[in-house]
Design an enzyme around this catalytic site. Structure first.
Site, PDB file in Angstrom:
ATOM      1  N   HIS A  38     -45.199  11.298 119.105  1.00 42.96           N
ATOM      2  CA  HIS A  38     -46.444  11.986 118.723  1.00 42.96           C
ATOM      3  C   HIS A  38     -46.915  12.975 119.799  1.00 42.96           C
ATOM      4  CE1 HIS A  38     -47.669   9.894 114.896  1.00 42.96           C
ATOM      5  NE2 HIS A  38     -46.723   9.093 115.335  1.00 42.96           N
ATOM      6  N   THR A  39     -46.055  13.225 120.765  1.00 46.25           N
ATOM      7  CA  THR A  39     -46.395  14.211 121.792  1.00 46.25           C
ATOM      8  C   THR A  39     -46.071  15.630 121.323  1.00 46.25           C
ATOM      9  OG1 THR A  39     -44.242  13.668 122.723  1.00 46.25           O
ATOM     10  CG2 THR A  39     -46.164  12.728 123.821  1.00 46.25           C
ATOM     11  N   ASP A  40     -45.224  15.754 120.302  1.00 45.71           N
ATOM     12  CA  ASP A  40     -44.760  17.107 119.939  1.00 45.71           C
ATOM     13  C   ASP A  40     -45.907  17.999 119.448  1.00 45.71           C
ATOM     14  OD1 ASP A  40     -44.848  15.717 117.471  1.00 45.71           O
ATOM     15  OD2 ASP A  40     -43.024  16.660 116.696  1.00 45.71           O
ATOM     16  N   SER A  71     -28.057  15.632  94.678  1.00 43.04           N
ATOM     17  CA  SER A  71     -27.790  14.784  95.845  1.00 43.04           C
ATOM     18  C   SER A  71     -26.917  13.616  95.427  1.00 43.04           C
ATOM     19  CB  SER A  71     -29.095  14.253  96.432  1.00 43.04           C
ATOM     20  OG  SER A  71     -28.814  13.244  97.399  1.00 43.04           O
ATOM     21  N   GLY A 126     -36.383   7.661 105.236  1.00 42.07           N
ATOM     22  CA  GLY A 126     -37.617   6.964 105.567  1.00 42.07           C
ATOM     23  C   GLY A 126     -37.453   5.906 106.643  1.00 42.07           C
ATOM     24  N   LEU A 129     -35.472   8.213 111.183  1.00 46.19           N
ATOM     25  CA  LEU A 129     -34.337   8.893 111.813  1.00 46.19           C
ATOM     26  C   LEU A 129     -34.220  10.335 111.333  1.00 46.19           C
ATOM     27  CD1 LEU A 129     -31.709   6.013 111.637  1.00 46.19           C
ATOM     28  CD2 LEU A 129     -33.323   6.552 113.463  1.00 46.19           C
ATOM     29  N   SER A 131     -34.179  11.908 108.180  1.00 42.33           N
ATOM     30  CA  SER A 131     -33.307  12.378 107.096  1.00 42.33           C
ATOM     31  C   SER A 131     -33.843  13.691 106.540  1.00 42.33           C
ATOM     32  CB  SER A 131     -33.224  11.330 105.986  1.00 42.33           C
ATOM     33  OG  SER A 131     -34.470  11.134 105.357  1.00 42.33           O
ATOM     34  N   ASP A 176     -38.073  16.970 115.339  1.00 44.86           N
ATOM     35  CA  ASP A 176     -36.920  16.597 114.512  1.00 44.86           C
ATOM     36  C   ASP A 176     -35.940  17.753 114.352  1.00 44.86           C
ATOM     37  OD1 ASP A 176     -38.418  14.322 114.251  1.00 44.86           O
ATOM     38  OD2 ASP A 176     -39.017  14.703 112.170  1.00 44.86           O
TER      39      ASP A 176
HETATM   40  P1  ADP Z   1     -37.398  10.465 107.410  1.00 47.90           P
HETATM   41  O1  ADP Z   1     -37.305  11.923 107.707  1.00 47.90           O
HETATM   42  O2  ADP Z   1     -37.928   9.669 108.559  1.00 47.90           O
HETATM   43  O3  ADP Z   1     -36.120   9.892 106.906  1.00 47.90           O
HETATM   44  P2  ADP Z   1     -39.215  11.421 105.428  1.00 47.90           P
HETATM   45  O4  ADP Z   1     -40.223  10.752 104.573  1.00 47.90           O
HETATM   46  O5  ADP Z   1     -39.653  12.529 106.297  1.00 47.90           O
HETATM   47  O6  ADP Z   1     -38.475  10.284 106.242  1.00 47.90           O
HETATM   48  O7  ADP Z   1     -38.073  12.008 104.500  1.00 47.90           O
HETATM   49  C1  ADP Z   1     -37.443  11.171 103.529  1.00 47.90           C
HETATM   50  C2  ADP Z   1     -37.279  11.941 102.245  1.00 47.90           C
HETATM   51  O8  ADP Z   1     -36.228  12.891 102.374  1.00 47.90           O
HETATM   52  C3  ADP Z   1     -36.873  11.088 101.061  1.00 47.90           C
HETATM   53  O9  ADP Z   1     -37.993  10.511 100.436  1.00 47.90           O
HETATM   54  C4  ADP Z   1     -36.189  12.104 100.162  1.00 47.90           C
HETATM   55  O10 ADP Z   1     -37.141  12.860  99.433  1.00 47.90           O
HETATM   56  C5  ADP Z   1     -35.534  13.026 101.143  1.00 47.90           C
HETATM   57  N1  ADP Z   1     -34.133  12.645 101.366  1.00 47.90           N
HETATM   58  C6  ADP Z   1     -33.572  12.188 102.503  1.00 47.90           C
HETATM   59  N2  ADP Z   1     -32.251  11.979 102.349  1.00 47.90           N
HETATM   60  C7  ADP Z   1     -31.959  12.297 101.073  1.00 47.90           C
HETATM   61  C8  ADP Z   1     -30.759  12.295 100.277  1.00 47.90           C
HETATM   62  N3  ADP Z   1     -29.588  11.912 100.776  1.00 47.90           N
HETATM   63  N4  ADP Z   1     -30.878  12.711  98.996  1.00 47.90           N
HETATM   64  C9  ADP Z   1     -32.041  13.106  98.473  1.00 47.90           C
HETATM   65  N5  ADP Z   1     -33.181  13.130  99.171  1.00 47.90           N
HETATM   66  C10 ADP Z   1     -33.163  12.740 100.434  1.00 47.90           C
HETATM   67 MG    MG Z   2     -38.970  13.164 108.136  1.00 51.00          MG
END
Ligand code: ADP
Ligand code: MG
Length: 386
Positions: A38-40, A71, A126, A129, A131, A176
């Protein structure tokens, strides 16, 4: 999490769904934040590394204004939109991430037209990490390449951040995307979020017979709606009352005076940011000096600060940290935005089986959902794969 499709498999899956081969495949990693939480968005310091879990996208330009997105994860089917009439409402669910990037690029004058896109990611969603940034960075890198847009990695970081802020609606900083775009194998990215200046710091875990274990608690977080925005608001309030541009400008020595100016809760939020910034700087210095084996206490102090002052941990994350520490970890902390997601533990490679077993058992006896536990290593940032 499923294993990645190979480039040949991804090409075949793309061709199967869209009827023609992709123009190329691009990849971007998720990240673990080693320290600096949370420093960013307080214009401070962070120290993430990219992990060996990636979002891979196969893309083909179409020559019209239609975008089709698919996806390999879940069963949402193909999403189809017209880019020329693209509204915020049309960019919903997972497509907000790739389409958000396209929307920002078009806003910035990059003429992205129609395309077909197939996403295959091994970054757990979620789990803290990132994603989301992995998708954004893979897509931004792809269009930058395909359209010869000439954007630098630093500019692509901001494209991803704008997509996340303005389209997804998550008020996140540049951590990120910086990790996903700027990282290299065997290094962490020391990032000054005020100047966007990045420096690679050697993080050779294997040479020290160490590894970083991720414990994904499976407790889901929701940045767009959850406590993340509230913490951000507290930090803005703190900076305003203290008369600084950002909490980055508050030092350890200023904290005593700040205690008298802020309500107790805002003060604790501010104290986390101020001490966390200091811990990032110390971690970089210690890595330089003693290597990764010497940073354990800083990781643990970071966790305590997030648990007690910033209040973004949860019982599952605390249990993962405490159990890892009790079974040989040198340091451990929650990582990512908090309220769930993952913890990391820095452990001797020889302790891996013991830590895994202990954390699994502790979660079972607490009645928590079984965690997903896996090792990660510092990996390369976004690039073209094929
Ligand atoms: P984090 O970035 O920590 O993983 P976020 O809530 O920021 O969590 O992002 C997660 C969201 O990214 C998911 O709810 C989805 O909408 C999207 N997402 C991540 N990976 C995929 C995937 N392989 N296919 C489809 N959507 C994805
Ligand atoms: Mg995210």
């Amino acid at each position: 999490m499923s294993t990645a499709l190979t480039p040949a498999e991804l090409t075949a899956a793309f061709t199967d769904h869209f009827g023609a081969a992709p123009d190329g495949i691009w990849t971007a990693p998720g990240r673990v934040n080693l320290i600096g939480e949370h420093t960013d968005y307080n214009e401070g310091f962070v120290l993430p590394f990219a992990i060996d879990r990636t979002a891979n996208v196969a893309i083909r330009l179409r020559g019209d204004s239609t975008a089709r997105l698919l996806s390999s994860y879940g069963d949402q089917g193909v999403a189809t939109v017209d880019l020329d009439t693209l509204s915020h409402e049309a960019m919903s669910g997972w497509t907000a991430y790739p389409l958000g990037v396209v929307w920002v690029l078009r806003q910035q004058g990059v003429a992205v037209g129609g395309f077909d896109l197939y996403l295959d990611s091994t970054v757990p969603t979620g789990a803290g990490l990132s994603s989301s940034a992995a998708i954004e960075c893979a897509v931004a890198t792809a269009f930058n390449d395909l359209l010869d847009a000439g954007l630098s990695a630093e500019e692509l970081v901001l494209v991803g951040q704008r997509a996340e802020n303005e389209v997804v609606g998550a008020p996140t900083g540049i951590l990120d995307q910086s990790a996903s775009l700027l990282a290299t194998d065997g290094h962490a990215v020391f990032l000054d979020c005020r100047t966007q200046e990045a420096k690679l710091v050697p993080l050779d875990l294997a040479a020290a017979s160490l590894l970083v274990l991720v414990v994904d608690t499976k407790v889901s977080h929701a940045h767009a709606t959850g406590g993340y925005a509230a913490r951000r608001a507290s930090c803005e309030l703190g900076a305003e009352v203290l008369g600084v541009a950002a909490l980055r400008d508050v030092d350890d020595e200023d904290l005593a005076e700040a205690a008298g100016l802020l309500d107790p809760e805002t003060f604790r939020r501010v104290r986390h940011i101020v001490t966390e910034d200091a811990r990032v700087l110390q971690t970089v210095a210690v890595l330089d000096d003693g290597g990764p084996a010497a940073i354990g206490a800083l990781l643990l102090a970071s966790h305590a600060s997030m648990r007690d002052d910033f209040e973004i941990s949860c019982p599952e994350l605390d249990l993962a940290v405490d159990t890892a520490m009790a079974h040989g970890a040198l340091g451990a902390r929650m990582t990512g935005g908090g309220f769930g997601g993952s913890a990391i533990a820095l452990i001797p490679a020889a302790a891996e089986a013991a830590v895994r077993a202990a954390v699994t058992a502790a979660f079972a006896s607490a009645g928590f959902t079984a965690p997903d536990i896996f090792a990660v290593s510092p990996a390369d940032g976004a690039r073209r794969l094929a």
